[in-house]
Every structure is written in structure tokens, then in C-alpha cells.
Design a protein around this motif. Structure first.
Motif, PDB file in Angstrom:
ATOM      1  N   PRO A  32       0.932  -1.058  -0.030  1.00  0.00           N
ATOM      2  CA  PRO A  32      -0.052   0.078  -0.160  1.00  0.00           C
ATOM      3  C   PRO A  32       0.923   1.108  -0.054  1.00  0.00           C
ATOM      4  CG  PRO A  32      -0.598  -1.638   1.807  1.00  0.00           C
ATOM      5  CD  PRO A  32       0.743  -1.973   1.152  1.00  0.00           C
ATOM      6  N   SER A  33       0.453   2.318  -0.620  1.00  0.00           N
ATOM      7  CA  SER A  33       1.184   3.507  -0.721  1.00  0.00           C
ATOM      8  C   SER A  33       1.657   3.977   0.517  1.00  0.00           C
ATOM      9  CB  SER A  33       0.331   4.719  -1.606  1.00  0.00           C
ATOM     10  OG  SER A  33      -0.835   4.922  -0.853  1.00  0.00           O
ATOM     11  N   GLU A  34       0.795   4.129   1.488  1.00  0.00           N
ATOM     12  CA  GLU A  34       1.381   4.594   2.987  1.00  0.00           C
ATOM     13  C   GLU A  34       2.268   3.685   3.406  1.00  0.00           C
ATOM     14  OE1 GLU A  34      -0.675   5.239   7.576  1.00  0.00           O
ATOM     15  OE2 GLU A  34      -1.836   4.562   5.681  1.00  0.00           O
ATOM     16  N   TYR A  36       4.657   2.324   1.646  1.00  0.00           N
ATOM     17  CA  TYR A  36       5.764   2.416   0.801  1.00  0.00           C
ATOM     18  C   TYR A  36       6.360   3.838   1.292  1.00  0.00           C
ATOM     19  CZ  TYR A  36       8.328   3.870  -3.260  1.00  0.00           C
ATOM     20  OH  TYR A  36       9.240   4.196  -4.024  1.00  0.00           O
ATOM     21  N   ARG A  37       5.561   4.908   1.492  1.00  0.00           N
ATOM     22  CA  ARG A  37       5.888   6.072   1.885  1.00  0.00           C
ATOM     23  C   ARG A  37       6.722   6.173   3.437  1.00  0.00           C
ATOM     24  NH1 ARG A  37       1.096   7.771  -0.117  1.00  0.00           N
ATOM     25  NH2 ARG A  37       0.330   7.782   2.041  1.00  0.00           N
ATOM     26  N   VAL A  58       3.081  -0.511  -6.100  1.00  0.00           N
ATOM     27  CA  VAL A  58       2.589   0.421  -4.972  1.00  0.00           C
ATOM     28  C   VAL A  58       1.403   0.623  -5.367  1.00  0.00           C
ATOM     29  CG1 VAL A  58       2.722   2.390  -3.587  1.00  0.00           C
ATOM     30  CG2 VAL A  58       4.901   1.133  -4.285  1.00  0.00           C
ATOM     31  N   PHE A  59       0.190   0.343  -4.528  1.00  0.00           N
ATOM     32  CA  PHE A  59      -1.168   0.887  -4.923  1.00  0.00           C
ATOM     33  C   PHE A  59      -1.761   1.703  -3.852  1.00  0.00           C
ATOM     34  CE2 PHE A  59      -0.958  -3.049  -2.154  1.00  0.00           C
ATOM     35  CZ  PHE A  59      -1.950  -2.897  -1.454  1.00  0.00           C
ATOM     36  N   GLU A  60      -2.676   2.369  -4.190  1.00  0.00           N
ATOM     37  CA  GLU A  60      -3.462   3.146  -3.486  1.00  0.00           C
ATOM     38  C   GLU A  60      -4.744   2.455  -2.969  1.00  0.00           C
ATOM     39  OE1 GLU A  60      -4.613   5.561  -0.794  1.00  0.00           O
ATOM     40  OE2 GLU A  60      -2.868   6.350  -1.820  1.00  0.00           O
ATOM     41  N   VAL A  66      -3.041   1.311  -9.039  1.00  0.00           N
ATOM     42  CA  VAL A  66      -1.776   1.300  -8.980  1.00  0.00           C
ATOM     43  C   VAL A  66      -1.064   2.639  -9.124  1.00  0.00           C
ATOM     44  CG1 VAL A  66       0.558   0.168 -10.055  1.00  0.00           C
ATOM     45  CG2 VAL A  66      -1.615  -1.187  -9.739  1.00  0.00           C
ATOM     46  N   ILE A  67       0.007   2.910  -8.178  1.00  0.00           N
ATOM     47  CA  ILE A  67       0.505   4.172  -8.525  1.00  0.00           C
ATOM     48  C   ILE A  67       1.965   4.176  -8.624  1.00  0.00           C
ATOM     49  CG2 ILE A  67      -1.326   5.278  -7.244  1.00  0.00           C
ATOM     50  CD1 ILE A  67       1.020   5.490  -4.693  1.00  0.00           C
ATOM     51  N   LEU A  68       2.660   3.045  -8.743  1.00  0.00           N
ATOM     52  CA  LEU A  68       3.849   3.005  -8.985  1.00  0.00           C
ATOM     53  C   LEU A  68       4.137   1.387  -9.347  1.00  0.00           C
ATOM     54  CD1 LEU A  68       7.193   3.645  -9.279  1.00  0.00           C
ATOM     55  CD2 LEU A  68       7.362   3.031  -6.694  1.00  0.00           C
ATOM     56  N   TRP A  69       4.779   1.049 -10.406  1.00  0.00           N
ATOM     57  CA  TRP A  69       5.074  -0.224 -10.881  1.00  0.00           C
ATOM     58  C   TRP A  69       6.679  -0.338 -11.201  1.00  0.00           C
ATOM     59  CZ3 TRP A  69       0.791  -3.648 -12.987  1.00  0.00           C
ATOM     60  CH2 TRP A  69       1.647  -5.130 -13.279  1.00  0.00           C
TER      61      TRP A  69
END
Length: 71
Positions: A32-34, A36-37, A58-60, A66-69
Motif C-alpha cells: 500500500p502507498s502509505e 511505501y512512503r 505500490v497501490f492506493e 496502482v501508483i508505482l510499478w
């Protein structure tokens, strides 16, 4: 956070075992994006990702996108 670290170790170990049996298979770690950050942007973790050539997705979760592949 300790549980997340344990899961990361499991992924690396499992990925290594799978690569031996099925070397053509591509594995992605979906996070999850959180997470990842908060965790995956730490310098040391970035170095581990590079060293092990980990592929990230990375997904929201709230938007189900998906926000980053990372290949």
C-alpha cells in the motif's frame, strides 16, 4: 513495523527459493502507498531493494489503483 520487516524477509527468502525452481517467473511485492512512503523510502531499505533487485507494485487501496510499478 516489526511484522512488516518480517514479511519483507519472507518475501526475499521465498523469492530466492522460487527463483531457483522457476527462474523465469517474475515476482512483485505489492505494498500500500502509505507503507511505501513510511518504510520503503528509507535509504537502507532502498539499498536492500536495489541489492536484491526487488520489483515493487505500490497501490492506493482507497482508489484501488496502482501508483508505482517498479520494474
Amino acid at each position: 513495523m516489526d511484522n512488516l520487516k518480517a514479511k519483507g524477509v519472507e518475501f526475499v527468502e521465498g523469492g530466492s527459493a522460487l527463483r531457483r525452481k522457476q527462474p523465469d517467473r517474475l515476482l512483485y511485492l505489492a505494498v500500500p502507498s502509505e507503507v511505501y512512503r513510511e518504510f520503503f523510502l528509507i535509504q537502507f531499505i532502498q539499498e536492500v531493494i536495489a541489492e536484491h533487485k526487488l520489483k515493487l507494485l505500490v497501490f492506493e487501496p482507497s482508489k484501488q489503483e496502482v501508483i508505482l510499478w517498479n520494474e
